[in-house]
Each structure stands twice: as C-alpha cells, then as structure tokens.
Write a protein that holds these residues in place. Structure first.
Motif, PDB file in Angstrom:
ATOM      1  N   UNK A   1       0.846  -1.196   0.000  1.00 26.69           N
ATOM      2  CA  UNK A   1       0.000   0.000   0.000  1.00 26.69           C
ATOM      3  C   UNK A   1       0.878   1.242   0.000  1.00 26.69           C
ATOM      4  N   UNK A   2       0.923   1.902  -1.125  1.00 23.02           N
ATOM      5  CA  UNK A   2       1.793   3.049  -1.347  1.00 23.02           C
ATOM      6  C   UNK A   2       3.233   2.724  -0.942  1.00 23.02           C
ATOM      7  N   UNK A   3       3.904   3.598  -0.175  1.00 18.05           N
ATOM      8  CA  UNK A   3       5.328   3.449   0.087  1.00 18.05           C
ATOM      9  C   UNK A   3       5.714   4.306   1.274  1.00 18.05           C
ATOM     10  N   UNK A   4       6.822   3.935   1.911  1.00 19.46           N
ATOM     11  CA  UNK A   4       7.333   4.800   2.975  1.00 19.46           C
ATOM     12  C   UNK A   4       8.206   5.901   2.368  1.00 19.46           C
ATOM     13  N   UNK A   5       8.665   6.815   3.218  1.00 22.21           N
ATOM     14  CA  UNK A   5       9.410   7.982   2.723  1.00 22.21           C
ATOM     15  C   UNK A   5      10.666   7.552   1.986  1.00 22.21           C
ATOM     16  N   UNK A   6      11.391   6.568   2.511  1.00 22.39           N
ATOM     17  CA  UNK A   6      12.620   6.129   1.855  1.00 22.39           C
ATOM     18  C   UNK A   6      12.325   5.539   0.476  1.00 22.39           C
ATOM     19  N   UNK A   7      11.277   4.730   0.381  1.00 24.14           N
ATOM     20  CA  UNK A   7      10.919   4.140  -0.903  1.00 24.14           C
ATOM     21  C   UNK A   7      10.470   5.214  -1.893  1.00 24.14           C
ATOM     22  N   UNK A   8       9.691   6.170  -1.415  1.00 26.79           N
ATOM     23  CA  UNK A   8       9.269   7.271  -2.282  1.00 26.79           C
ATOM     24  C   UNK A   8      10.470   8.089  -2.748  1.00 26.79           C
ATOM     25  N   UNK A   9      11.436   8.296  -1.844  1.00 26.84           N
ATOM     26  CA  UNK A   9      12.652   9.022  -2.203  1.00 26.84           C
ATOM     27  C   UNK A   9      13.429   8.283  -3.291  1.00 26.84           C
ATOM     28  N   UNK A  10      13.595   6.960  -3.117  1.00 22.73           N
ATOM     29  CA  UNK A  10      14.343   6.167  -4.098  1.00 22.73           C
ATOM     30  C   UNK A  10      13.631   6.156  -5.451  1.00 22.73           C
ATOM     31  N   UNK A  11      12.308   6.058  -5.434  1.00 20.70           N
ATOM     32  CA  UNK A  11      11.556   6.063  -6.685  1.00 20.70           C
ATOM     33  C   UNK A  11      11.707   7.407  -7.401  1.00 20.70           C
ATOM     34  N   UNK A  12      11.658   8.496  -6.645  1.00 13.36           N
ATOM     35  CA  UNK A  12      11.835   9.835  -7.230  1.00 13.36           C
ATOM     36  C   UNK A  12      13.267  10.038  -7.716  1.00 13.36           C
ATOM     37  N   UNK A  13      14.224   9.475  -6.999  1.00 11.90           N
ATOM     38  CA  UNK A  13      15.634   9.575  -7.389  1.00 11.90           C
ATOM     39  C   UNK A  13      15.862   8.911  -8.749  1.00 11.90           C
ATOM     40  N   UNK A  14      15.195   7.786  -9.000  1.00 11.31           N
ATOM     41  CA  UNK A  14      15.327   7.118 -10.290  1.00 11.31           C
ATOM     42  C   UNK A  14      14.715   7.947 -11.413  1.00 11.31           C
ATOM     43  N   UNK A  15      13.631   8.670 -11.110  1.00  8.42           N
ATOM     44  CA  UNK A  15      13.081   9.620 -12.078  1.00  8.42           C
ATOM     45  C   UNK A  15      14.111  10.706 -12.371  1.00  8.42           C
ATOM     46  N   UNK A  16      14.716  11.243 -11.321  1.00  9.37           N
ATOM     47  CA  UNK A  16      15.694  12.322 -11.474  1.00  9.37           C
ATOM     48  C   UNK A  16      16.916  11.853 -12.266  1.00  9.37           C
ATOM     49  N   UNK A  17      17.287  10.583 -12.118  1.00  6.63           N
ATOM     50  CA  UNK A  17      18.439  10.045 -12.839  1.00  6.63           C
ATOM     51  C   UNK A  17      18.120   9.684 -14.286  1.00  6.63           C
ATOM     52  N   UNK A  18      16.859   9.773 -14.672  1.00  8.01           N
ATOM     53  CA  UNK A  18      16.481   9.427 -16.034  1.00  8.01           C
ATOM     54  C   UNK A  18      16.438   7.938 -16.290  1.00  8.01           C
ATOM     55  N   UNK A  19      16.328   7.127 -15.240  1.00 11.12           N
ATOM     56  CA  UNK A  19      16.215   5.673 -15.401  1.00 11.12           C
ATOM     57  C   UNK A  19      14.759   5.216 -15.444  1.00 11.12           C
ATOM     58  N   UNK A  20      13.883   5.997 -14.832  1.00 12.22           N
ATOM     59  CA  UNK A  20      12.441   5.786 -14.874  1.00 12.22           C
ATOM     60  C   UNK A  20      11.820   7.098 -15.354  1.00 12.22           C
ATOM     61  N   UNK A  21      10.760   7.002 -16.138  1.00 12.41           N
ATOM     62  CA  UNK A  21      10.211   8.199 -16.779  1.00 12.41           C
ATOM     63  C   UNK A  21       8.712   8.352 -16.501  1.00 12.41           C
ATOM     64  N   UNK A  22       8.219   9.592 -16.546  1.00 14.69           N
ATOM     65  CA  UNK A  22       6.782   9.808 -16.378  1.00 14.69           C
ATOM     66  C   UNK A  22       5.980   9.091 -17.460  1.00 14.69           C
ATOM     67  N   UNK A  23       4.719   8.821 -17.146  1.00 13.66           N
ATOM     68  CA  UNK A  23       3.825   8.182 -18.121  1.00 13.66           C
ATOM     69  C   UNK A  23       2.670   9.123 -18.469  1.00 13.66           C
ATOM     70  N   UNK A  24       2.943  10.411 -18.453  1.00  8.21           N
ATOM     71  CA  UNK A  24       1.904  11.410 -18.699  1.00  8.21           C
ATOM     72  C   UNK A  24       1.433  11.332 -20.148  1.00  8.21           C
ATOM     73  N   UNK A  25       0.107  11.230 -20.319  1.00  4.66           N
ATOM     74  CA  UNK A  25      -0.441  11.163 -21.672  1.00  4.66           C
ATOM     75  C   UNK A  25      -1.206  12.420 -22.055  1.00  4.66           C
ATOM     76  N   UNK A  26      -1.842  13.069 -21.075  1.00  4.91           N
ATOM     77  CA  UNK A  26      -2.661  14.238 -21.376  1.00  4.91           C
ATOM     78  C   UNK A  26      -2.731  15.125 -20.145  1.00  4.91           C
ATOM     79  N   UNK A  27      -2.893  16.433 -20.359  1.00  2.00           N
ATOM     80  CA  UNK A  27      -2.994  17.386 -19.266  1.00  2.00           C
ATOM     81  C   UNK A  27      -4.249  18.233 -19.423  1.00  2.00           C
ATOM     82  N   UNK A  28      -4.958  18.410 -18.318  1.00  4.77           N
ATOM     83  CA  UNK A  28      -6.171  19.211 -18.279  1.00  4.77           C
ATOM     84  C   UNK A  28      -5.916  20.475 -17.449  1.00  4.77           C
TER      85      UNK A  28
END
Length: 488
Positions: free
Chosen positions: A408-435
């Motif tokens: 169920x969701x994630x703790x702060x450390x897990x959220x930090x690591x997931x965001x860090x991978x976004x920042x490193x360009x290893x994981x990317x957003x999946x945004x398809x449309x913006x309202x």
C-alpha cells in the motif's frame, strides 16, 4: 444531471464571499471567468515569483499569502447524490467543485506549497463518487486525533494526492526545506508517535493517504503537506510531468522492488496486468530496469505498441486473445481460462512460470494470478479496481507454497528512491494528457471510464504546459522516453 444548464453558488468559507458559477453546457462547475484571466493578486504575485526564475528564498519567505485559495472539493452534504446509480453512471463532473477555500493554519513540521501542477489518481475518482465509502469518515476520525488535526474535519474535502510546485512557507521545526525550493510531494501522511511506525512508516497506526484520507490535497493552487512528504523536483521535467509519477511510481517501486513486498531480482518473470497504465507503466519500467522479464498484459494493440517501445518482448493482448475468467453473470470463474493463460505464458517464456504477479485489477484477475504463479512465487497486490472481493482456488496457493503479499503506497525512503530514479532518467513519467484545473471533472470522468492512458495531469497555478524545466541538457537525452505516452 450532466448536460443540463445550471447556475451554482458554492458555500463560502468562513469570512469569505461565495464563488459564483455560470451555465455549463455539460454540467461541469467551471468558473464564469476565463482560465486565462489573472488570478487573485496575492496568488498572482506567487506565480510571478515562481516564473521569474531568480526569486530568492528570502523573497519567497516574504510573500504575502492569501486568506483563501482555489481548490477542487467534494461536499459533505452531497454524499448521497448518486444513491441508486450504478458505479459507472456516477459522474465526477457533478460532485467535484472548484471553489475558494480558507487557507488552513500552518502547524509544526508542515509546509505550504504553491501547486503548479497535480494529477488524477483512482483515489480521486473514488472520492468523487463516494465509493466504497465517503471520505468524510476519514476526515472525521482524523479530526478527533488532536487539536491540530481538527483542521481536517470540514464540510468540504480538498482532494488530490500528487503535486509539483514551490515551497512557500514552513512551520516550526522544519529545517530541510526552504521557501523557494522546487519540490514534488509523495502522499504518505504519518504521525510517528507509535513505535510501530519506526521500522517501516507504512506501519504507523496513523498512516493515511494525503488528499484522500486527509484534507488540503494537491488539486489546488496551494496545498498543505507535512515536510516529510517533500522530495526534490526532477530538474529536467515540466511541472505537469514532475507531478504525475508521485503516487503510482512509489506504489510500483514498493510493490515490485522493495524488500517490503516483491523483492524483484534479475531474471524474474513478472506478470504485469495493465502494463501500459498508470501503475503498470511504472511496473514495466522497473522490471526492465532491474533485469527482470516482464510479461505485459494490455487491452489493445495501441497499448501493446507502448510497451514494445519500452523494450518489452512478451505481450498478451487481452482483446485479441479474448480471456474470459468469469462467466457472463460474473458469478463463477472458469479454471480452464486460468490454464489457457498459464500455457500462453509458458509459450512466451520458453516453458517458465511466473515468479511475481503485479496485481491491481483485483476480482477480475485474482484467481488467474494465483493459478499462474510458480511454486513458491509471489502475488503482490496493491488495489482492486475491478472489485474488492477476490476469489481464488486456495489449493493452488497452499499446496504450492505461494504467497500473497499486500502493498500500500510506500514509505518515505521508498518514495525518495523512486523519485531519485526519475531524477536520474532511469524511470520516466507516463503522462499522456494534461487538463486545466477547471476541467478536473472531465479528467476524473475519463479516468473513471478508463478512457485515459498512463497518467492524466492537471495544471493548477501553471498557466500552460511545458514550464518548469531547469536542466534542458538532461531533458534532451530522455525526450523520447518522457513523451512515450503523449497523445495516446
């Protein structure tokens, strides 16, 4: 009813005038003023400071804050508005309101964030249709916890569990985050007064999801968060791109990668339901990035093309192969279809079964998920978008030593690591449309009816898409991956 013309006057917050809404040809409550019109002066000052790009932290700290701000809400006196309707017929455009609400008191360990962009999650859809329960029960219980939490128990609920924006002001005790810092926020809200929360904060008895089980969420011009929800904004992303991963990215990280759930390793065969969706799109990336073998289930060829573009080779197209795990009445499952799925998986993997199932559809797929998992394998589950009452043949679980692991969701450390991978360009957003914020009802309806792909973003203070990029060189390296879901 959607499609009727109405004029609505929303209730005022204490000390503030009501906000008037004009006729809407599709039943949405959108402001009579145009979206492009300048915002309330103090809010406009905040936006100007952000867009200037060189405003100092001291100048941000000295900005005057408005007494009220624009937000997306549901109303306590409307929780019965959809009574008697089937779930699919409940329309978020009727229940989600855009109104001015009072700025809450800033408490110790908290921060005000100017929200440039947010996103739609299923929890906002559930909130808007008051299923499976009204969220006002969450707010009432939270309000009884302390004098400070009483702020959350209101006749309206400001929703939204994602944001990207700028810190405006921090409460007593906050040392890490300064006014002017560009941030994203994860949605874990904890009190941490109980020892149970100090090994894994998800185990805190007072663990809640911000913007769903708490008030003052991210679909607004200003949000109130705990400072331990804040993370650095990836500098190569726009505001809307940075806002979109938060909830689903950290959820997928914990469910699949973390020691607290899937513990995925190199070479694992991972069955991913909805592999190009909001959650599945990140699970697919984590499987590929971590050396696993994703077997991706999608619903059409367009979605299959998305996961192929990520590098996926093993794909199951539900619409082409016409899986029917339940009879037409939805009362009995068909084990022969489980067997057919298992055979199809072994055809793709060269005879191997599944090590980890990334489960989130729930009732529709859970029996099949338990069946196709290898002996000793793991079914990780974090949601039940097709129904909460799961059924499976327990013989295949206990006799083969399989495990069902909740996540169920994630703790702060897990959220930090997931965001860090976004920042490193290893994981990317999946945004398809913006309202726009004024279109949030339609955005939620599209997610409710599964008309979206990946994640759906919402502009809050940001006047247009494409703003907020600070590292253009890094962005250029990953532009194709960042835009993979765009226009789908």
């Amino acid at each position: 009813m959607a499609g009727t013309e109405t004029t609505r006057t929303l209730r005022p917050t204490p000390g503030h005038p009501p906000v008037s809404f004009g006729p809407d040809p599709v039943g949405r409550t959108s402001p009579t003023s145009a979206t492009e019109q300048r915002k309330e002066p103090l809010v406009q000052n905040i936006l100007d400071a952000i867009q200037a790009g060189d405003t100092s932290s001291e100048d941000f700290a000295n900005l005057a804050l408005p007494e009220s701000y624009r937000a997306v809400t549901v109303h306590k006196d409307e929780v019965d508005m959809f009574e008697g309707l089937a779930t699919r017929d409940k329309d978020p455009r009727q229940s989600l309101h855009i109104e001015d609400v009072a700025l809450p008191e800033l408490g110790p360990g908290e921060a005000y964030v100017a929200v440039m962009a947010s996103a739609i999650n299923y929890n906002t859809v559930w909130t808007s249709i008051f299923e499976p329960v009204s969220t006002f029960g969450f707010l009432e219980r939270y309000g009884r916890l302390s004098e400070l939490t009483k702020r959350h128990d209101l006749p309206y609920h400001v929703v939204g569990s994602d944001l990207a924006g700028v810190v405006l002001k921090t409460g007593p005790g906050v040392t890490r985050w300064k006014p002017g810092t560009e941030v994203v926020a994860h949605c874990l809200s904890v009190e941490l007064e109980d020892p149970a929360g100090h090994d894994d904060t998800m185990m805190d008895p007072q663990q809640r999801i911000w913007g769903f089980e708490t008030n003052f969420g991210g679909l607004a011009h200003i949000a109130l968060v705990k400072s331990n929800q804040l993370l650095p904004k990836p500098a190569h992303l726009t505001w809307e791109e940075a806002a979109s991963p938060g909830l689903v990215n950290a959820t997928a990280y914990r469910q699949l990668v973390s020691k607290n759930a899937g513990q995925m390793k190199q070479g694992d065969n991972v069955l991913i339901w909805g592999a190009s969706g909001g959650l599945g799109g990140f699970a697919t990336q984590y499987a590929l990035n971590g050396g696993a073998n994703p077997i991706c289930v999608v619903s059409n060829e367009e979605k299959a093309d998305i996961v192929r573009s990520m590098g996926v080779e093993m794909i199951i197209n539900r619409s082409e192969e016409k899986w029917q795990f339940w009879n037409e009445e939805g009362t009995e499952q068909n084990p022969k279809e489980w067997q057919r799925l298992g055979k199809r998986i072994r055809e793709l993997t060269g005879g191997e079964d599944i090590d980890i199932v990334f489960e989130h559809p729930g009732r529709e797929t859970f029996g099949a998920s338990v069946y196709v998992t290898r002996k000793g394998g793991v079914i990780t589950t974090c949601a039940s978008t097709t129904g909460y009452m799961h059924e499976y043949d327990n013989r295949y679980l206990w006799m083969n030593l399989k495990r069902i692991v909740s996540s169920h969701f994630a703790n702060y450390r897990e959220a930090f690591e997931a965001n860090r991978l976004i920042d490193q360009g290893k994981i990317h957003p999946t945004l398809s449309r913006t309202y726009s914020l004024e279109e949030v009802g339609q955005a939620a309806l599209d997610v409710h009816h599964n008309l979206h792909q990946g994640k759906v973003g919402v502009l809050c203070l940001a006047p247009e898409e494409g703003l907020g990029v600070r590292d253009h060189e890094k962005r250029a390296k990953h532009l194709d991956a960042i835009n993979r879901f765009r226009g789908v």
